[in-house]
Design an enzyme around this catalytic site. Structure first.
Site, PDB file in Angstrom:
ATOM      1  N   MET A  30       0.852  -1.194   0.000  1.00  0.00           N
ATOM      2  CA  MET A  30       0.000   0.000   0.000  1.00  0.00           C
ATOM      3  C   MET A  30       0.888   1.245   0.000  1.00  0.00           C
ATOM      4  SD  MET A  30      -3.478  -0.913   1.936  1.00  0.00           S
ATOM      5  CE  MET A  30      -2.987  -0.601   3.604  1.00  0.00           C
ATOM      6  N   LEU A  33       6.740   3.106   1.381  1.00  0.00           N
ATOM      7  CA  LEU A  33       7.618   1.950   1.543  1.00  0.00           C
ATOM      8  C   LEU A  33       8.702   2.187   2.595  1.00  0.00           C
ATOM      9  CD1 LEU A  33       8.038   1.053  -2.235  1.00  0.00           C
ATOM     10  CD2 LEU A  33       6.312   0.227  -0.615  1.00  0.00           C
ATOM     11  N   HIS A  34       9.065   1.120   3.266  1.00  0.00           N
ATOM     12  CA  HIS A  34      10.161   1.165   4.238  1.00  0.00           C
ATOM     13  C   HIS A  34      11.074  -0.034   3.986  1.00  0.00           C
ATOM     14  CE1 HIS A  34       7.828  -1.916   6.243  1.00  0.00           C
ATOM     15  NE2 HIS A  34       6.807  -1.090   6.332  1.00  0.00           N
ATOM     16  N   HIS A  37       9.572  -3.461   3.282  1.00  0.00           N
ATOM     17  CA  HIS A  37       9.099  -3.713   1.908  1.00  0.00           C
ATOM     18  C   HIS A  37      10.274  -4.023   0.985  1.00  0.00           C
ATOM     19  CE1 HIS A  37       5.698  -0.948   3.224  1.00  0.00           C
ATOM     20  NE2 HIS A  37       5.048  -2.004   2.811  1.00  0.00           N
ATOM     21  N   GLY A 154       4.726 -10.135   3.951  1.00  0.00           N
ATOM     22  CA  GLY A 154       5.476 -10.039   5.202  1.00  0.00           C
ATOM     23  C   GLY A 154       4.787 -10.823   6.315  1.00  0.00           C
ATOM     24  N   MET A 191       8.552  -2.872  11.616  1.00  0.00           N
ATOM     25  CA  MET A 191       8.434  -1.774  10.643  1.00  0.00           C
ATOM     26  C   MET A 191       7.037  -1.764  10.039  1.00  0.00           C
ATOM     27  SD  MET A 191      12.029  -1.471   8.734  1.00  0.00           S
ATOM     28  CE  MET A 191      13.517  -1.283   9.706  1.00  0.00           C
TER      29      MET A 191
HETATM   30  O1  PAF Z   1      -0.412  -5.822   3.491  1.00  0.00           O
HETATM   31  C1  PAF Z   1      -0.787  -4.878   2.762  1.00  0.00           C
HETATM   32  O2  PAF Z   1      -0.089  -3.869   2.590  1.00  0.00           O
HETATM   33  C2  PAF Z   1      -2.146  -4.956   2.082  1.00  0.00           C
HETATM   34  O3  PAF Z   1      -3.075  -5.598   2.896  1.00  0.00           O
HETATM   35  C3  PAF Z   1      -2.098  -5.615   0.689  1.00  0.00           C
HETATM   36  C4  PAF Z   1      -1.674  -7.060   0.770  1.00  0.00           C
HETATM   37  C5  PAF Z   1      -1.138  -4.845  -0.201  1.00  0.00           C
HETATM   38  C6  PAF Z   1      -3.493  -5.569   0.048  1.00  0.00           C
HETATM   39  O4  PAF Z   1      -3.955  -4.273  -0.102  1.00  0.00           O
END
Ligand code: PAF
Length: 288
Positions: A30, A33-34, A37, A154, A191
């Site tokens: 979503m 990012l850190h 990710h 994750g 994180m």
């Molecule tokens: O874990 C997340 O960031 C969200 O739930 C995902 C898997 C990207 C779905 O929107």
């Protein structure tokens, strides 16, 4: 690196990659990012190799937020995310729009959902009743658009990863789910993009979750017999709520693959917890 927002363009690119015999590794996010990710991106690259292609989706999925949740507060910074992806060797970022993902016209509104009915009932599902319906639906859509051979999630969202694995199995998606270990700050805080909201004296209080995990791990490893889940829960809650702004949403002990709750806690059980620190809701989990 390409940055694609059109669903058709992304799907055509994925089909082209497939025709070229390339494996596709996918990291759904979503955004905001850190390092956590980025570690998933590196993992995806390792899994598909140099000839493979790595795609990252950046999409704040509205359907997984409840009506009273923090959709508008969810942090966003696409420019910075793109820089981080480029530096991490991502081949394509897929950043669709709400109108593309959930089309709504005068004659037809979006109306098809993917619902997992067992693993999604407890924990996050109890506190956030429509959350997993949004997650499974958007992830199924993303799988159909990006066509990955492997998708990396994750372990911080343990229940989410278990539900996605079940969905992939039940609906026969032709791909593998890889679950990567949780990345932590030096003091143990997992994180998360939401950590940005931990300002002032809230940030030090947020280590309450890691504190509770370590305490539970230590209790279990030194106990001569299985511990009562109810007692351990109370002890951890007290420990967490010693902090003035920390309030427990849930603390659960369960079997790690089925998520079935246990009443006696021993080595190998899994602990998951959700805690409000101020108004920010944090989750974490670990094997005991
Ligand atoms: O874990 C997340 O960031 C969200 O739930 C995902 C898997 C990207 C779905 O929107």
């Amino acid at each position: 690196m390409r940055n694609i927002s059109s669903i058709a363009t992304m799907q055509n690119l994925a089909l082209q990659w497939k025709r070229e015999g390339r494996r596709i590794g996918f990291v759904p996010t979503m955004g905001y990012l850190h390092e956590g990710h980025i570690s998933l991106v590196h993992r995806a690259r390792k899994l598909v190799g140099k000839r493979g292609r790595v795609a990252v989706s950046i999409y704040v999925n509205p359907t997984q937020f409840g009506p009273k949740e923090d959709l508008s507060k969810y942090p966003r910074d696409l420019r910075r995310d793109l820089q981080l992806c480029r530096a991490a060797g991502v081949d394509t970022v897929f950043a669709p729009t709400d109108a593309g993902m959930y089309p709504h016209t005068e004659t037809a509104a979006y109306s098809t959902w993917v619902i997992e009915e067992q693993l999604s009932r407890e924990m996050e599902g109890r506190s956030r009743p429509t959350h997993f319906r949004g997650v499974t639906t958007v992830v199924a859509k993303l799988f159909n658009i990006v066509l990955p051979d492997v998708a990396v999630f994750g372990a911080k969202d343990w229940q989410q990863a278990a539900i996605i694995q079940r969905m992939v199995h039940d609906l026969n998606f032709p791909l593998t789910i890889d679950v990567a270990p949780t990345h932590r700050e030096s003091d143990g805080l997992a994180m998360s993009s939401r950590n940005k909201n931990l300002v002032g004296n809230l940030r030090p209080q947020a280590i309450a979750l890691w504190d509770a995990i370590q305490t539970a791990q230590q209790r279990v490893s030194t106990a001569k017999q299985p511990l009562s889940a109810a007692t351990l829960r109370k002890q951890l809650q007290r420990l967490i709520e010693q902090r003035p702004d920390a309030r427990v949403d849930y603390i659960e002990f369960f079997e790690p693959s089925t998520l079935r709750a246990v009443t006696k806690v021993s080595r190998g059980a899994h602990l998951a917890l959700a805690v409000f620190v101020g108004t920010t809701r944090l989750i974490d989990n670990a094997r005991l």
